[in-house]
Design an enzyme around this catalytic site. Structure first.
Site, short mmCIF file in Angstrom:
data_model
loop_
_atom_site.label_atom_id
_atom_site.label_comp_id
_atom_site.label_asym_id
_atom_site.label_seq_id
_atom_site.Cartn_x
_atom_site.Cartn_y
_atom_site.Cartn_z
CG HIS A 73 -11.46 -8.39 5.52
ND1 HIS A 73 -10.85 -9.07 6.44
CD2 HIS A 73 -10.97 -8.40 4.50
CE1 HIS A 73 -9.92 -9.80 5.80
NE2 HIS A 73 -9.94 -9.08 4.68
CD GLU B 32 -1.61 -2.62 1.25
OE1 GLU B 32 -0.53 -2.72 1.74
OE2 GLU B 32 -2.48 -3.27 1.24
#
Lengths: 339, 416
Positions: free
Chosen positions: A129, A60
């Site tokens: 998540h 990322e």
């Protein structure tokens, strides 16, 4: 007018933006050949080519670092972070670099990067998540932070974000991808195809950044929310038979304070609702801003409803999620305070 | 029973009071390292990551396959840029000691690293510097007054008073804004280079970080993305042996060199004598040509020595031998290029003295001009209300409100 779910609206926004402007590029994990784990970028690589829709390594910090360099070199990158829970390795590049490049160079450099990322729970995602990390972005000067609550806004806000020269964190409540959600997981899922906000123009339009939307006007109390919780809060007010004024922030930062203050001055009561953990959350900022501006108009303390201050637990998702009952309890409490 | 597993604690070869020891350095003779074709695969040249490309030999002659055969006039320009960098550093250090600026970072001993590289690149190539690359600013013709104004955070400051001294930038000169956060510029340079390739332009990017900050994830992201997309970029690790008090072995671990990080990513890693102007120039030129012709990135380790303190806030006598800089086996980059030019008959002591005087005067004139724009202690000052500009492209309502609050607060104090 075409009906779209929220994913199709995101896809349409990217398609429109990439068609209009050759400098718009998309990068992220699984966004290219596969079209994204939620299908948001489906078909874009086939249509616009491998140089404009890039599958990236799982890094990322590298994705955002590269996007900044691309933005400095005249492109308009739209980076996808596969889940908001995975954005933290990129946090230094976002906070120290992306957000402050224009400032530190006195306007000589800027990077018009949009970071799309699915957030929120209600999909059995467990603590890795399901997070809603908006508070860690609204605290950063130089970022714009957006969270849509429906397909129409999602497309218009995303196009506006891509066309904006400031960096935008675009949080997509993934529980809303396929349909609106009023907080009861046992009710049958409702698709966007039967919902008025599932009507999405096929072509180009924008929903301006920095403007809140009054979803429903009312006079009894003001309910301020964004993302999934707009639907939950609206349903809770309906259930209680309250004439609530429901406001969807759409853009969290910069905040449309004027719309909020006008509403709270009118109603004198306010509940702030978000899915994120409450302590140190964005709701605190909203409540503080409103009591500073509206203190003499308030009939009751402003109450915040949020997720419990724990990680998002897999097995107790619906006990954690601030559903209609908790929102309704807050509304009752605010209404019961004597004027 | 004790476990045989024990941590290896890396130790600097010498600390204060001990004799400097550079026996850990692997050196190659000048001219000894072969120069491969630019099309070469990383796996074919792994040896370059542990050898040391050198062009200038002990008699100050240029030798070997890496000899760039530069025109003496070019070498004289390089010498001028390096001397100006050093004199500028010395003067700015003094002004810091006098309390005129808050902070400064010298690059003494590392001038060739930046000057030779910048001269080997094209003006449209984009440079992503670290904070010790002032030679890049000199080669790209940044006016000394503009640099000094930045150091002074005065009314002429390009950063409008927002950055620590030495964090320069210039989009016109293609010098990226320097960040105080280390290594962040590395993946950004790769992204810039990727964009150039996406747009079909022939410009390349180059970036520099210290060997210490090569430990950061950004370094590894940069190498990976550069490799994955064969981005036209040059990634430079300036190994000046010291990251404040931490010696280079702490970031290197058991790796034989920093250049050796490259081949693992599929990127050629070249180790070069960073105090040899000709070698730095030649290696940069090789990497630039490779990038420009579509063969991808190069990792260059520039072996040099940080002869000064880390910054004006640092005292290296507390962690390394006082005479370590004098014992550095690769000498001084300015002295070496000067000696080479003298051997060529293209330079002399009188010319050198004259150049020094000319550059000293240039720095003096610039400083006087910069002070007209204000210093920390005297002269005009930036309007503090400027702090609200450029957070966003357009001033949002809450910042307009805060700007008014600041104005009101200052007015109440009788200021502004």
């Amino acid at each position: 007018m075409p009906q779209m779910n929220l994913i199709q609206a995101i896809n349409s926004a990217l398609d429109v933006a990439m068609t209009r402007d050759r400098t718009v590029v998309v990068l992220g994990q699984d966004v290219g050949y596969f079209g994204g784990v939620f299908r948001a970028t489906e078909g874009l690589q086939r249509k616009f080519g491998e140089h404009r829709v890039l599958d990236t390594p799982i890094a990322e910090g590298g994705i955002i670092g590269a996007a900044i360099g691309m933005g400095v070199n005249g492109l308009r990158p739209v980076a996808e972070i596969q889940f908001a829970d995975y954005v933290y390795p990129a946090y230094d590049q976002i906070v120290s670099e992306l957000a402050r490049l224009r400032y530190r160079s006195a306007g000589d450099f800027f990077a018009p990067v949009t970071i799309r990322t699915p957030c929120g729970g209600g999909i059995r995602g467990g603590q890795t998540h399901s997070q809603s990390p908006e508070a860690v972005f609204v605290h950063v000067c130089g970022l714009k932070v957006v969270m849509p609550s429906n397909p129409y806004d999602a497309k218009g806000l995303l196009i506006a974000a891509i066309e904006d020269d400031d960096p935008v964190i675009f949080l997509e409540p993934k529980r809303l991808y396929n349909g609106p959600f009023e907080g009861n997981s046992e009710q049958p899922a409702v698709p966007w195809s039967t919902h008025p906000q599932g009507e999405v123009p096929a072509g180009h339009y924008t929903v301006p950044l920095g403007q809140a939307r009054v979803v429903k006007s009312g006079s009894a109390l003001t309910v301020i929310s964004y993302g999934t919780m707009v639907h939950v809060a609206t349903a809770a007010a309906r259930q209680l038979g309250l004439d609530a004024e429901v406001i969807d922030l759409c853009t969290l930062s910069p905040l449309d304070t004027a719309t909020l203050v006008a509403s709270v001055k009118k109603t004198g009561r306010c509940v702030v609702v978000h899915e994120a953990t409450r302590f140190g959350g964005f709701g605190g900022e909203l409540a503080a801003t409103l009591q500073e501006a509206c203190f003499w108009h308030l009939e009751a303390p402003i109450i915040r409803v949020g997720g419990w201050d724990t990680p998002y637990p897999h097995a107790f998702e619906w006990e954690y999620f601030p559903g209609q009952a908790r929102v309704a309890a807050a509304m009752r409490q605010v209404m019961e305070e004597a004027p | 029973m004790l476990s045989p597993s024990r941590l290896h604690i890396p130790r600097a070869p010498a600390r204060p009071g001990e004799a400097p020891d550079f026996s850990y350095l692997q050196l190659s003779a000048a001219g000894a390292v072969p120069r491969p074709e630019i099309t070469v695969n990383a796996s074919e040249v792994t040896g370059l990551a542990t050898q040391l490309v050198r062009v200038l030999d002990n008699t100050h002659q240029a030798v070997g396959a890496w000899h760039p055969h530069l025109d003496p006039a070019e070498l004289q320009i390089g010498l001028r840029h390096m001397l100006l960098t050093r004199l500028f550093d010395e003067r700015m250090q003094k002004t810091q000691r006098q309390g005129r600026i808050s902070f400064y970072v010298k690059c003494t001993g590392e001038e060739a690293v930046s000057v030779a590289a910048a001269m080997a690149l094209e003006p449209h190539d984009m440079l992503f510097p670290a904070y010790r690359n002032q030679g890049l600013q000199m080669v790209r013709g940044q006016p000394l007054v503009a640099l000094m104004n930045q150091l002074l955070s005065n009314t002429g400051d390009m950063c409008k008073g927002r950055q620590l001294p030495v964090m320069y930038h210039s989009s016109a000169a293609r010098l990226f804004s320097i960040s105080g956060n280390l290594a962040t510029q590395f993946p950004q340079a790769v992204g810039w280079a990727m964009a150039a390739a996406i747009k079909g332009e022939e410009h390349i990017a180059a970036s520099w970080i210290g060997e210490g900050s090569s430990a950061a994830a950004d370094f590894h992201h940069a190498l990976l993305f550069a490799s994955t997309y064969r981005a036209p970029v040059i990634l430079n690790v300036v190994n000046n042996q010291w990251a404040i008090s931490t010696f280079q072995g702490c970031a290197a671990g058991d790796s034989p060199s920093f250049a050796a990080r490259g081949p693992g990513y599929g990127i050629p890693g070249l180790r070069v004598d960073g105090n040899d102007f000709l070698a730095v120039y030649a290696v940069t030129r090789w990497a630039a040509e490779r990038a420009r012709k579509g063969h991808g990135a190069t990792l260059i380790e520039l072996v040099t020595y940080r002869a000064s303190a880390h910054s004006t806030s640092d005292d290296p006598a507390r962690y390394r031998p006082r005479d370590e800089a004098e014992r550095w086996p690769l000498g001084d980059p300015i002295e070496r290029l000067k000696a080479h030019l003298c051997v060529l008959g293209e330079w002399s002591e009188p010319r050198h003295t004259a150049l020094l005087e000319e550059l000293e005067a240039q720095v003096t004139v610039a400083w006087k001009e910069a002070c007209i724009f204000g210093t920390l202690s005297e002269g005009p000052r930036l309007d503090p209300a400027l702090m609200f500009d450029d957070v966003y492209q357009h001033l949002p309502p809450h910042l307009a409100e805060q700007r008014e609050q600041l104005r009101a607060a200052r007015a109440a104090q009788g200021k502004g």
